[in-house]
Design a protein around this motif. Sequence first.
Motif, PDB file in Angstrom:
ATOM      1  N   ARG A 163       0.893  -1.148   0.097  1.00 28.42           N
ATOM      2  CA  ARG A 163      -0.099   0.119   0.016  1.00 28.42           C
ATOM      3  C   ARG A 163       0.822   1.155   0.025  1.00 28.42           C
ATOM      4  NH1 ARG A 163      -4.480   1.831   4.849  1.00 28.42           N
ATOM      5  NH2 ARG A 163      -2.459   1.469   6.008  1.00 28.42           N
ATOM      6  N   GLU A 164       1.977   1.111   0.726  1.00 27.02           N
ATOM      7  CA  GLU A 164       2.959   2.162   0.707  1.00 27.02           C
ATOM      8  C   GLU A 164       3.617   2.633  -0.748  1.00 27.02           C
ATOM      9  OE1 GLU A 164       6.922   3.504   3.335  1.00 27.02           O
ATOM     10  OE2 GLU A 164       6.457   1.558   2.849  1.00 27.02           O
ATOM     11  N   LEU A 165       3.757   1.559  -1.436  1.00 23.88           N
ATOM     12  CA  LEU A 165       4.208   1.738  -2.934  1.00 23.88           C
ATOM     13  C   LEU A 165       3.220   2.565  -3.726  1.00 23.88           C
ATOM     14  CD1 LEU A 165       6.044   1.297  -5.408  1.00 23.88           C
ATOM     15  CD2 LEU A 165       4.881  -0.894  -5.553  1.00 23.88           C
ATOM     16  N   LEU A 166       2.002   1.945  -3.570  1.00 25.23           N
ATOM     17  CA  LEU A 166       0.825   2.794  -4.160  1.00 25.23           C
ATOM     18  C   LEU A 166       0.539   4.158  -3.766  1.00 25.23           C
ATOM     19  CD1 LEU A 166      -1.545   2.706  -6.461  1.00 25.23           C
ATOM     20  CD2 LEU A 166      -2.953   1.657  -4.442  1.00 25.23           C
ATOM     21  N   ALA A 167       0.746   4.491  -2.578  1.00 25.14           N
ATOM     22  CA  ALA A 167       0.862   5.837  -2.288  1.00 25.14           C
ATOM     23  C   ALA A 167       1.827   6.738  -2.578  1.00 25.14           C
ATOM     24  CB  ALA A 167       0.567   5.756  -0.537  1.00 25.14           C
ATOM     25  N   ALA A 168       3.014   6.190  -2.592  1.00 19.63           N
ATOM     26  CA  ALA A 168       4.126   6.934  -3.230  1.00 19.63           C
ATOM     27  C   ALA A 168       4.160   7.366  -4.358  1.00 19.63           C
ATOM     28  CB  ALA A 168       5.265   6.076  -2.670  1.00 19.63           C
ATOM     29  N   GLY A 169       3.589   6.099  -5.169  1.00 26.48           N
ATOM     30  CA  GLY A 169       3.489   6.335  -6.617  1.00 26.48           C
ATOM     31  C   GLY A 169       2.305   7.361  -7.266  1.00 26.48           C
ATOM     32  N   VAL A 170       1.545   7.673  -6.399  1.00 22.90           N
ATOM     33  CA  VAL A 170       0.718   8.718  -6.974  1.00 22.90           C
ATOM     34  C   VAL A 170       1.400  10.138  -6.672  1.00 22.90           C
ATOM     35  CG1 VAL A 170      -1.361  10.174  -6.121  1.00 22.90           C
ATOM     36  CG2 VAL A 170      -1.605   7.621  -6.083  1.00 22.90           C
ATOM     37  N   GLU A 171       2.357  10.284  -5.899  1.00 20.48           N
ATOM     38  CA  GLU A 171       3.179  11.581  -5.936  1.00 20.48           C
ATOM     39  C   GLU A 171       4.469  11.592  -6.602  1.00 20.48           C
ATOM     40  OE1 GLU A 171       1.674  13.866  -4.138  1.00 20.48           O
ATOM     41  OE2 GLU A 171       0.071  12.490  -3.293  1.00 20.48           O
ATOM     42  N   GLY A 172       4.870  10.442  -6.910  1.00 19.84           N
ATOM     43  CA  GLY A 172       6.063  10.465  -7.891  1.00 19.84           C
ATOM     44  C   GLY A 172       6.548   9.074  -8.110  1.00 19.84           C
ATOM     45  N   GLU A 210       2.828  -0.306 -13.699  1.00 21.25           N
ATOM     46  CA  GLU A 210       3.540  -1.095 -14.456  1.00 21.25           C
ATOM     47  C   GLU A 210       3.669  -2.351 -13.602  1.00 21.25           C
ATOM     48  OE1 GLU A 210       7.320   0.135 -15.737  1.00 21.25           O
ATOM     49  OE2 GLU A 210       6.667   2.058 -16.433  1.00 21.25           O
ATOM     50  N   PHE A 211       3.300  -3.655 -14.244  1.00 19.40           N
ATOM     51  CA  PHE A 211       3.458  -4.940 -13.766  1.00 19.40           C
ATOM     52  C   PHE A 211       4.451  -5.844 -14.733  1.00 19.40           C
ATOM     53  CE2 PHE A 211      -0.793  -3.186 -12.802  1.00 19.40           C
ATOM     54  CZ  PHE A 211      -0.665  -3.418 -11.456  1.00 19.40           C
ATOM     55  N   HIS A 212       5.601  -6.121 -14.002  1.00 20.24           N
ATOM     56  CA  HIS A 212       6.594  -6.896 -14.743  1.00 20.24           C
ATOM     57  C   HIS A 212       6.832  -8.399 -14.495  1.00 20.24           C
ATOM     58  CE1 HIS A 212       8.707  -3.064 -16.341  1.00 20.24           C
ATOM     59  NE2 HIS A 212       8.075  -2.678 -15.359  1.00 20.24           N
ATOM     60  N   ALA A 213       6.601  -9.188 -15.511  1.00 20.50           N
ATOM     61  CA  ALA A 213       6.553 -10.712 -15.119  1.00 20.50           C
ATOM     62  C   ALA A 213       7.635 -11.197 -16.264  1.00 20.50           C
ATOM     63  CB  ALA A 213       5.228 -11.402 -15.295  1.00 20.50           C
ATOM     64  N   PRO A 214       8.123 -12.365 -16.110  1.00 26.41           N
ATOM     65  CA  PRO A 214       8.943 -13.016 -17.176  1.00 26.41           C
ATOM     66  C   PRO A 214       8.333 -12.976 -18.268  1.00 26.41           C
ATOM     67  CG  PRO A 214       8.892 -14.490 -14.876  1.00 26.41           C
ATOM     68  CD  PRO A 214       7.885 -13.442 -14.865  1.00 26.41           C
ATOM     69  N   GLU A 215       7.129 -13.037 -18.515  1.00 28.15           N
ATOM     70  CA  GLU A 215       6.384 -13.233 -19.919  1.00 28.15           C
ATOM     71  C   GLU A 215       6.039 -11.926 -20.407  1.00 28.15           C
ATOM     72  OE1 GLU A 215       5.244 -16.098 -16.918  1.00 28.15           O
ATOM     73  OE2 GLU A 215       4.714 -13.781 -16.778  1.00 28.15           O
ATOM     74  N   GLY A 216       6.651 -10.673 -19.714  1.00 22.39           N
ATOM     75  CA  GLY A 216       6.312  -9.542 -20.444  1.00 22.39           C
ATOM     76  C   GLY A 216       6.110  -8.252 -19.138  1.00 22.39           C
ATOM     77  N   MET A 217       5.528  -7.313 -19.982  1.00 15.84           N
ATOM     78  CA  MET A 217       5.221  -5.927 -18.937  1.00 15.84           C
ATOM     79  C   MET A 217       3.848  -5.760 -19.251  1.00 15.84           C
ATOM     80  SD  MET A 217       5.628  -2.334 -18.460  1.00 15.84           S
ATOM     81  CE  MET A 217       6.142  -1.932 -20.140  1.00 15.84           C
ATOM     82  N   ALA A 218       2.857  -5.417 -18.328  1.00 13.53           N
ATOM     83  CA  ALA A 218       1.739  -4.779 -18.675  1.00 13.53           C
ATOM     84  C   ALA A 218       1.612  -3.446 -17.939  1.00 13.53           C
ATOM     85  CB  ALA A 218       0.658  -5.464 -17.975  1.00 13.53           C
ATOM     86  N   MET A 219       1.226  -2.300 -18.604  1.00  9.30           N
ATOM     87  CA  MET A 219       1.087  -1.093 -18.010  1.00  9.30           C
ATOM     88  C   MET A 219      -0.520  -0.665 -18.436  1.00  9.30           C
ATOM     89  SD  MET A 219       2.608   2.593 -19.667  1.00  9.30           S
ATOM     90  CE  MET A 219       4.272   1.715 -19.684  1.00  9.30           C
ATOM     91  N   VAL A 220      -0.859   0.101 -16.839  1.00 10.21           N
ATOM     92  CA  VAL A 220      -2.274   0.509 -16.963  1.00 10.21           C
ATOM     93  C   VAL A 220      -2.252   1.818 -16.379  1.00 10.21           C
ATOM     94  CG1 VAL A 220      -3.489  -1.896 -16.755  1.00 10.21           C
ATOM     95  CG2 VAL A 220      -2.769  -0.434 -14.842  1.00 10.21           C
ATOM     96  N   GLY A 254       8.906   2.309  -6.756  1.00  9.04           N
ATOM     97  CA  GLY A 254       9.175   0.946  -7.188  1.00  9.04           C
ATOM     98  C   GLY A 254      10.173   0.642  -7.973  1.00  9.04           C
ATOM     99  N   MET A 255      10.828  -0.494  -7.888  1.00  9.63           N
ATOM    100  CA  MET A 255      12.265  -1.118  -8.562  1.00  9.63           C
ATOM    101  C   MET A 255      11.860  -2.484  -9.109  1.00  9.63           C
ATOM    102  SD  MET A 255      15.160   0.810  -6.364  1.00  9.63           S
ATOM    103  CE  MET A 255      16.175  -0.731  -6.667  1.00  9.63           C
ATOM    104  N   GLY A 256      10.807  -3.059  -8.513  1.00  9.67           N
ATOM    105  CA  GLY A 256      10.843  -4.388  -9.001  1.00  9.67           C
ATOM    106  C   GLY A 256       9.637  -4.675  -9.739  1.00  9.67           C
TER     107      GLY A 256
END
Length: 138
Positions: free
Chosen positions: A58-67, A87-97, A70-72
């Motif tokens: 939840r901390e990542l989501l809150a921080a990402g609204v401001e700037g 952004e969601f990174h997996a071995p199959e690829g990346m999804a961005m919403v 995440g690195m993983g």
Amino acid sequence: MSSVIEQAVQARLVAAAPHMESVDVTLRYDIGDPFAVSIAFPGPATLEGTDVSWAFSRELLAAGVEGPAGMGDVRVRPYGYDRTVLEFHAPEGMAMVHIRTCEVRRFLERSQGVVPTGHEHLHLRLDEDLAELIRDAC
């Protein structure tokens, strides 16, 4: 007060083409895992054709609204004046919403009403979880 917050939001899937498809996704916060949030994607929006859920802090989501945050596997950042990009990174690829920032903020405020930031540790069930692990080991 409910121990689970669910909020349906519209997300725009970003593809290589200029067209962005909108899908309904669900943001979720559960007091049983007080440090985490999740986002669930319906089957038609995934490569596998099955429902997919990503859990992250939840901390990542809150921080990402401001700037940028995440690195993983999950990265979050503001986009323009009214969007948040996940952004969601997996071995199959990346999804961005893209999700409207006001919706993300509303979800975070609702989760704060259940468990304020800094009080998550008060909702951990360490004794019960340890007892269950010991019971399972016997």
